[in-house]
Design a protein around this motif. Structure first.
Motif, PDB file in Angstrom:
ATOM      1  N   VAL A 127      -8.544 -22.802  29.518  1.00  0.00           N
ATOM      2  CA  VAL A 127      -9.045 -21.324  29.709  1.00  0.00           C
ATOM      3  C   VAL A 127      -9.413 -21.236  30.974  1.00  0.00           C
ATOM      4  CG1 VAL A 127     -10.855 -19.802  29.205  1.00  0.00           C
ATOM      5  CG2 VAL A 127      -9.745 -21.371  27.384  1.00  0.00           C
ATOM      6  N   ALA A 128      -8.935 -20.136  31.689  1.00  0.00           N
ATOM      7  CA  ALA A 128      -9.354 -19.628  33.058  1.00  0.00           C
ATOM      8  C   ALA A 128     -10.831 -19.059  33.100  1.00  0.00           C
ATOM      9  CB  ALA A 128      -8.286 -18.645  33.601  1.00  0.00           C
ATOM     10  N   ARG A 129     -11.645 -19.985  34.133  1.00  0.00           N
ATOM     11  CA  ARG A 129     -13.047 -19.631  34.439  1.00  0.00           C
ATOM     12  C   ARG A 129     -13.138 -19.240  35.848  1.00  0.00           C
ATOM     13  NH1 ARG A 129     -14.896 -18.675  29.451  1.00  0.00           N
ATOM     14  NH2 ARG A 129     -14.512 -20.352  28.133  1.00  0.00           N
ATOM     15  N   TYR A 130     -13.913 -18.454  36.204  1.00  0.00           N
ATOM     16  CA  TYR A 130     -14.258 -17.944  37.377  1.00  0.00           C
ATOM     17  C   TYR A 130     -15.588 -18.057  38.057  1.00  0.00           C
ATOM     18  CZ  TYR A 130      -9.928 -15.392  36.681  1.00  0.00           C
ATOM     19  OH  TYR A 130      -8.640 -15.157  36.313  1.00  0.00           O
ATOM     20  N   ARG A 131     -15.932 -18.507  39.248  1.00  0.00           N
ATOM     21  CA  ARG A 131     -17.382 -18.337  39.706  1.00  0.00           C
ATOM     22  C   ARG A 131     -17.522 -16.953  40.313  1.00  0.00           C
ATOM     23  NH1 ARG A 131     -18.725 -21.346  43.940  1.00  0.00           N
ATOM     24  NH2 ARG A 131     -16.559 -21.505  44.565  1.00  0.00           N
TER      25      ARG A 131
END
Length: 70
Positions: free
Chosen positions: A48-52
């Motif tokens: 799953v793509a996660r972003y800060r």
């Protein structure tokens, strides 16, 4: 002298839905940007793509700088 409390500060990661809403683009646009390596930096966690949030802000700032040069 104060000793560190031993607590680790963790920045919450945003998912694609949250980032798309934040940037006011569709999730499919965000997905296309990932495939084209055009959008904000992301990481894959469990597929799953996660972003800060900080990375998104830095990416936006870089876009502003690019437009100032033209």
């Amino acid at each position: 002298m104060n000793e560190p409390s031993g607590q680790i500060l963790v920045t919450p990661l945003m998912d694609s839905r949250e980032v798309a809403a934040y940037l006011k683009v569709s999730e499919s646009t965000l997905s296309r940007w990932r495939a084209e390596e055009k959008g904000p930096p992301f990481m894959q966690l469990g597929g799953v793509a996660r972003y800060r949030h900080e990375a998104i802000e830095a990416w936006l700032a870089s876009l502003e700088q690019m437009h100032e040069r033209t």
